[in-house]
Scaffold this active site. Structure first.
Site, PDB file in Angstrom:
ATOM      1  N   ILE A 156       9.717   9.998  -0.194  1.00 13.27           N
ATOM      2  CA  ILE A 156       9.355  11.156   0.635  1.00 13.27           C
ATOM      3  C   ILE A 156      10.181  11.179   1.919  1.00 13.27           C
ATOM      4  CG2 ILE A 156       7.490  12.248   1.959  1.00 13.27           C
ATOM      5  CD1 ILE A 156       5.532  11.172  -0.195  1.00 13.27           C
ATOM      6  N   ASP A 175      12.928   1.406   8.611  1.00 12.30           N
ATOM      7  CA  ASP A 175      12.370   0.849   7.373  1.00 12.30           C
ATOM      8  C   ASP A 175      13.034  -0.507   7.153  1.00 12.30           C
ATOM      9  OD1 ASP A 175      11.706   0.216   4.684  1.00 12.30           O
ATOM     10  OD2 ASP A 175      11.477   2.342   4.205  1.00 12.30           O
ATOM     11  N   ARG A 237      -0.587   7.852   5.573  1.00 14.26           N
ATOM     12  CA  ARG A 237      -1.985   7.471   5.417  1.00 14.26           C
ATOM     13  C   ARG A 237      -2.631   7.383   6.789  1.00 14.26           C
ATOM     14  NH1 ARG A 237      -2.126   9.189   1.215  1.00 14.26           N
ATOM     15  NH2 ARG A 237      -2.585   8.224  -0.785  1.00 14.26           N
ATOM     16  N   ASP A 261      -2.146  15.187   8.573  1.00 14.25           N
ATOM     17  CA  ASP A 261      -2.686  15.629   7.286  1.00 14.25           C
ATOM     18  C   ASP A 261      -3.672  14.597   6.745  1.00 14.25           C
ATOM     19  OD1 ASP A 261      -2.713  17.357   4.909  1.00 14.25           O
ATOM     20  OD2 ASP A 261      -1.752  15.660   3.906  1.00 14.25           O
ATOM     21  N   GLU A 266     -11.808   9.769   5.412  1.00 10.61           N
ATOM     22  CA  GLU A 266     -11.671  11.067   4.739  1.00 10.61           C
ATOM     23  C   GLU A 266     -12.852  11.325   3.815  1.00 10.61           C
ATOM     24  OE1 GLU A 266      -7.803  11.459   2.944  1.00 10.61           O
ATOM     25  OE2 GLU A 266      -6.806  11.270   4.866  1.00 10.61           O
ATOM     26  N   HIS A 285      -5.601  16.600   4.142  1.00 10.04           N
ATOM     27  CA  HIS A 285      -4.949  15.816   3.064  1.00 10.04           C
ATOM     28  C   HIS A 285      -4.512  16.733   1.907  1.00 10.04           C
ATOM     29  CE1 HIS A 285      -4.671  11.542   1.225  1.00 10.04           C
ATOM     30  NE2 HIS A 285      -3.696  12.339   0.770  1.00 10.04           N
TER      31      HIS A 285
HETATM   32  N1  LIG Z   1      -0.463  13.422   2.575  1.00 10.04           N
HETATM   33  C1  LIG Z   1      -0.340  13.434   1.267  1.00 10.04           C
HETATM   34  O1  LIG Z   1      -0.840  14.321   0.596  1.00 10.04           O
HETATM   35  C2  LIG Z   1       0.485  12.346   0.601  1.00 10.04           C
HETATM   36  C3  LIG Z   1       0.994  12.616  -0.675  1.00 10.04           C
HETATM   37  C4  LIG Z   1       1.791  11.653  -1.272  1.00 10.04           C
HETATM   38  C5  LIG Z   1       2.047  10.449  -0.625  1.00 10.04           C
HETATM   39  N2  LIG Z   1       1.520  10.206   0.599  1.00 10.04           N
HETATM   40  C6  LIG Z   1       1.781   8.918   1.279  1.00 10.04           C
HETATM   41  O2  LIG Z   1       3.170   8.757   1.473  1.00 10.04           O
HETATM   42  C7  LIG Z   1       3.491   7.379   1.258  1.00 10.04           C
HETATM   43  C8  LIG Z   1       4.968   7.230   0.935  1.00 10.04           C
HETATM   44  O3  LIG Z   1       5.258   7.777  -0.335  1.00 10.04           O
HETATM   45  P1  LIG Z   1       6.697   7.542  -1.014  1.00 10.04           P
HETATM   46  O4  LIG Z   1       6.644   8.182  -2.349  1.00 10.04           O
HETATM   47  O5  LIG Z   1       7.787   7.911  -0.076  1.00 10.04           O
HETATM   48  O6  LIG Z   1       6.665   5.958  -1.183  1.00 10.04           O
HETATM   49  P2  LIG Z   1       7.924   4.983  -1.293  1.00 10.04           P
HETATM   50  O7  LIG Z   1       7.365   3.713  -1.827  1.00 10.04           O
HETATM   51  O8  LIG Z   1       9.035   5.633  -2.034  1.00 10.04           O
HETATM   52  O9  LIG Z   1       8.382   4.791   0.227  1.00 10.04           O
HETATM   53  C9  LIG Z   1       7.641   4.070   1.176  1.00 10.04           C
HETATM   54  C10 LIG Z   1       8.630   3.404   2.126  1.00 10.04           C
HETATM   55  O10 LIG Z   1       7.892   2.766   3.168  1.00 10.04           O
HETATM   56  C11 LIG Z   1       8.603   1.580   3.506  1.00 10.04           C
HETATM   57  N3  LIG Z   1       7.769   0.648   4.247  1.00 10.04           N
HETATM   58  C12 LIG Z   1       6.862  -0.258   3.775  1.00 10.04           C
HETATM   59  N4  LIG Z   1       6.353  -0.978   4.789  1.00 10.04           N
HETATM   60  C13 LIG Z   1       6.955  -0.529   5.925  1.00 10.04           C
HETATM   61  C14 LIG Z   1       6.862  -0.896   7.293  1.00 10.04           C
HETATM   62  N5  LIG Z   1       6.034  -1.872   7.703  1.00 10.04           N
HETATM   63  N6  LIG Z   1       7.618  -0.221   8.187  1.00 10.04           N
HETATM   64  C15 LIG Z   1       8.449   0.782   7.791  1.00 10.04           C
HETATM   65  N7  LIG Z   1       8.607   1.141   6.494  1.00 10.04           N
HETATM   66  C16 LIG Z   1       7.857   0.494   5.591  1.00 10.04           C
HETATM   67  C17 LIG Z   1       9.075   1.041   2.159  1.00 10.04           C
HETATM   68  O11 LIG Z   1      10.151   0.141   2.334  1.00 10.04           O
HETATM   69  C18 LIG Z   1       9.483   2.315   1.448  1.00 10.04           C
HETATM   70  O12 LIG Z   1      10.854   2.582   1.617  1.00 10.04           O
HETATM   71  C19 LIG Z   1       2.544   6.977   0.110  1.00 10.04           C
HETATM   72  O13 LIG Z   1       2.317   5.574   0.064  1.00 10.04           O
HETATM   73  C20 LIG Z   1       1.279   7.737   0.439  1.00 10.04           C
HETATM   74  O14 LIG Z   1       0.440   6.910   1.220  1.00 10.04           O
HETATM   75  C21 LIG Z   1       0.756  11.135   1.233  1.00 10.04           C
END
Ligand SMILES: NC(=O)c1ccc[n+]([C@@H]2O[C@H](COP(=O)([O-])OP(=O)(O)OC[C@H]3O[C@@H](n4cnc5c(N)ncnc54)[C@H](O)[C@@H]3O)[C@@H](O)[C@H]2O)c1
Length: 327
Positions: A156, A175, A237, A261, A266, A285
């Site tokens: 994302i 990251d 989150r 969001d 929640e 959300h």
């Molecule tokens: N609001 C919503 O409706 C919604 C929808 C989908 C996902 N999400 C959230 O978005 C998050 C990310 O999704 P994604 O598909 O990009 O996941 P992803 O696994 O592709 O990317 C997450 C990134 O976070 C990094 N990360 C982990 N720990 C970290 C830290 N301490 N500091 C900085 N970076 C760190 C990881 O290295 C990774 O590159 C999901 O885990 C979910 O919680 C929210």
């Protein structure tokens, strides 16, 4: 073999139930997501699969429900599911990543709404304050040329970067698990520490998963390091941001504004103090979905549950504990 699937959230798109029934499954929908009530429903109906949204699927559920074989999360984050306990009980846990683009679009909508102060403009226009641009409360800023820090540059985060670059923003990534080279390929400049990024950003957007190391990663000391003209966006989150600290940072104008969001709890309680603030935009959300996607995702999730249970062909699912289960 039992063919009963439990949907743990009545708001999940009806296409999920419809698809499962077409595929020969019985479907029950939980009205109460409390642990004991879910355990009773699962055991009374010998539930084999669950389709969940944000409900907590705890170790006690996995330890007490031997009929369970698969749990599918209707989204990406599986922090609401005790994956370790699932694995110990040989239960597959899977997520659906269709919503990544929707989250990126929602993030950019937040960037633009905060920058253009759309919440205030909408309210003041309705209140007949046509000359709002003459007032000190008219706060619009330019997005082009501003700096965005993306915390968590995974799937994302990188999609947000692509869109932000199209808006001529300077995009930085924090990251620890993604190399500078990989970030550079995606058009991001890597910052080595969060503090370094916070100091230069006009917008900070949170995209890490919720883990023990990211819980309350944004609290008083991080808000102190941000510019007082900067905005915080959280579509990752809720618990990655300390809501009480955010309230004080916004109320004391340590930062200019925020958009959320996701929340620590929640659904967020109706008396959440953040609701009293004018410099925050909220959504419930919903970033990971939109009208068309909700239906497609419900259908894909339902078909994937059926496929995983019947073990026909290739799983269309991303099984997060695949390795641990030797699948
Ligand atoms: N609001 C919503 O409706 C919604 C929808 C989908 C996902 N999400 C959230 O978005 C998050 C990310 O999704 P994604 O598909 O990009 O996941 P992803 O696994 O592709 O990317 C997450 C990134 O976070 C990094 N990360 C982990 N720990 C970290 C830290 N301490 N500091 C900085 N970076 C760190 C990881 O290295 C990774 O590159 C999901 O885990 C979910 O919680 C929210």
């Amino acid at each position: 073999m039992s063919k009963t699937v439990l949907i743990t959230n009545p708001t999940l798109h009806p296409k999920a139930k419809e698809t499962l029934e077409e595929l020969g499954f019985q479907v029950i929908i939980a009205q109460d997501p409390a642990e004991d009530s879910l355990i009773r429903l699962i055991n009374d109906n010998k539930v084999i699969g669950m389709f969940v949204r944000i409900e907590k699927i705890t170790a006690k559920i996995f330890d007490s429900c031997p009929s369970l074989k698969i749990v599918v999360e209707n989204g990406i984050g599986v922090d609401n599911i005790d994956v370790e306990a699932a694995t110990r009980n040989q239960v597959m846990v899977a997520n659906l990543s269709l919503g990544a683009l929707a989250v990126a679009e929602h993030t950019i909508a937040f960037v633009m709404a905060l920058a253009r102060d759309l919440r205030f403009d909408d309210m003041s226009t309705r209140a007949g304050q046509w000359k709002s641009f003459n007032q000190p409360s008219f706060n619009s800023v330019q997005v082009s040329g501003s700096s965005l820090l993306i915390a968590g540059t995974g799937n994302i985060g990188q999609q947000v970067a692509k869109k932000a670059l199209g808006l001529d923003m300077n995009v930085y990534g924090y990251d620890p698990y993604v190399s500078a080279e990989k970030m550079e390929k995606a058009g991001l400049k890597k910052v080595e520490t969060l503090e370094q990024g916070l100091a230069l950003a006009d917008f900070v957007s949170v995209h890490m998963p919720l883990t023990e190391s990211t819980r309350k990663m944004f609290s008083h000391s991080q808000f102190d390091k941000m510019k007082n003209t900067a905005f915080l966006i959280n579509v990752g989150r809720g618990a990655c941001v300390d809501e009480d600290a955010l309230y004080h940072a916004l109320a004391d104008k340590k930062i200019a504004g925020a958009a959320l969001d996701v929340f620590e709890q929640e659904p967020t309680p109706a008396d959440n103090p953040l609701f009293q603030l004018e410099n925050i935009i909220l959504s419930a959300h919903v970033a990971g979905t939109h009208k068309t996607l909700m239906e497609n995702q419900a259908k894909l999730g339902a078909e994937s549950i059926a496929e995983a249970i019947c073990q026909e062909g290739r799983y269309a699912l991303n099984i997060v504990n695949k390795k641990q289960l030797n699948l």
